[in-house]
Design a protein around this motif. Sequence first.
Motif, PDB file in Angstrom:
ATOM      1  N   UNK A   2      40.673  18.667  30.718  1.00 54.70           N
ATOM      2  CA  UNK A   2      39.408  19.375  30.922  1.00 54.70           C
ATOM      3  C   UNK A   2      38.453  18.925  29.831  1.00 54.70           C
ATOM      4  N   UNK A   3      37.399  18.212  30.226  1.00 56.16           N
ATOM      5  CA  UNK A   3      36.421  17.780  29.231  1.00 56.16           C
ATOM      6  C   UNK A   3      35.021  18.222  29.649  1.00 56.16           C
ATOM      7  N   UNK A   4      34.029  17.794  28.886  1.00 55.98           N
ATOM      8  CA  UNK A   4      32.672  18.298  29.111  1.00 55.98           C
ATOM      9  C   UNK A   4      32.096  17.882  30.463  1.00 55.98           C
ATOM     10  N   UNK A   5      32.661  16.849  31.083  1.00 56.86           N
ATOM     11  CA  UNK A   5      32.130  16.386  32.366  1.00 56.86           C
ATOM     12  C   UNK A   5      32.858  16.991  33.567  1.00 56.86           C
TER      13      UNK A   5
ATOM     14  N   UNK B 228      43.739  22.778  36.778  1.00 63.41           N
ATOM     15  CA  UNK B 228      42.963  21.559  37.041  1.00 63.41           C
ATOM     16  C   UNK B 228      43.599  20.869  38.246  1.00 63.41           C
ATOM     17  N   UNK B 229      42.790  20.627  39.272  1.00 64.85           N
ATOM     18  CA  UNK B 229      43.273  19.967  40.484  1.00 64.85           C
ATOM     19  C   UNK B 229      42.636  18.582  40.605  1.00 64.85           C
TER      20      UNK B 229
ATOM     21  N   UNK C 149      40.786  30.093  34.977  1.00 65.21           N
ATOM     22  CA  UNK C 149      39.758  29.055  35.088  1.00 65.21           C
ATOM     23  C   UNK C 149      40.249  28.002  36.079  1.00 65.21           C
ATOM     24  N   UNK C 150      39.384  27.647  37.026  1.00 69.61           N
ATOM     25  CA  UNK C 150      39.707  26.625  38.021  1.00 69.61           C
ATOM     26  C   UNK C 150      38.733  25.458  37.887  1.00 69.61           C
ATOM     27  N   UNK C 151      39.283  24.241  37.869  1.00 67.76           N
ATOM     28  CA  UNK C 151      38.459  23.043  37.760  1.00 67.76           C
ATOM     29  C   UNK C 151      39.003  21.952  38.674  1.00 67.76           C
TER      30      UNK C 151
ATOM     31  N   UNK D 162      47.553  20.880  37.634  1.00 66.37           N
ATOM     32  CA  UNK D 162      48.047  21.155  36.288  1.00 66.37           C
ATOM     33  C   UNK D 162      47.681  22.594  35.955  1.00 66.37           C
ATOM     34  N   UNK D 163      48.640  23.341  35.448  1.00 66.15           N
ATOM     35  CA  UNK D 163      48.374  24.697  34.986  1.00 66.15           C
ATOM     36  C   UNK D 163      48.675  24.738  33.500  1.00 66.15           C
ATOM     37  N   UNK D 164      47.642  24.964  32.712  1.00 67.18           N
ATOM     38  CA  UNK D 164      47.753  24.932  31.248  1.00 67.18           C
ATOM     39  C   UNK D 164      48.408  23.640  30.766  1.00 67.18           C
ATOM     40  N   UNK D 165      47.997  22.528  31.366  1.00 65.30           N
ATOM     41  CA  UNK D 165      48.445  21.214  30.919  1.00 65.30           C
ATOM     42  C   UNK D 165      49.750  20.745  31.507  1.00 65.30           C
ATOM     43  N   UNK D 166      50.447  21.599  32.247  1.00 65.19           N
ATOM     44  CA  UNK D 166      51.732  21.238  32.836  1.00 65.19           C
ATOM     45  C   UNK D 166      51.555  20.906  34.318  1.00 65.19           C
TER      46      UNK D 166
END
Length: 215
Positions: free
Chosen positions: A44-47, A62-63, A91-93, A191-195
């Motif tokens: 997850x970054x600024x973009x 993160x999907x 948070x969903x991204x 990925x959920x919390x990086x996993x």
Amino acid sequence: MSKNAVISIATVVGAIVVIVAVALLVVRPWESSQPAAGGDVQLLDESTHVLDDAGEGAPVVVEFIDYECPSCGQFHPIVEDLRDRYEGQVTFAVRYFPLEMHANAVPAAAAAEAAAQQGEFEAMHAMLFDKQAEWAGTEDAAATFRGYAEVLGLDLAAYDAAVTAEATADRIAHDYEAGVAAGVQSTPTFFVDGEMVELQNYDDVESAIQQALEQ
């Protein structure tokens, strides 16, 4: 494009320009240098396009998506349901990961990115999945996406410029490369919390979310 459609000459010319230019973007993510998988990856970054921000300390989903992927289309309503039920808690991204087997995946990502530049990423994101059966596998998908942009009330001149811009191709490649570095090989990948979530069933993402909330 249907020969029977009644469209102004300006619209036809604009659509043709977009179709040709977007087609040139298709190879860009795979031409870019790809970092080796297994390294440190910022998921997850600024973009990154964040659909729901639950704030600091909340679990992060993160999907990595391919808009033309049938499985992504099947998961879309599931993700929307999770967003509704875990609003304010998670948070969903989403990040782009267009697969080479899908010719319209990059043009679709370009359409989403162009809409994002006018503050309408989520609307285009939803429309691309909701209407996936309408454009997947077609030869005039870029024209269809332009029609979606018109429905959303976007500035079409700005949209046309954005979908063909090198910066847009670079933005898509940025997400793709992050996915490669994180070990993504197919879509959707969550990925959920990086996993990374090992998908076996449709409820695996929710199970991972519940575990993250309990920690």
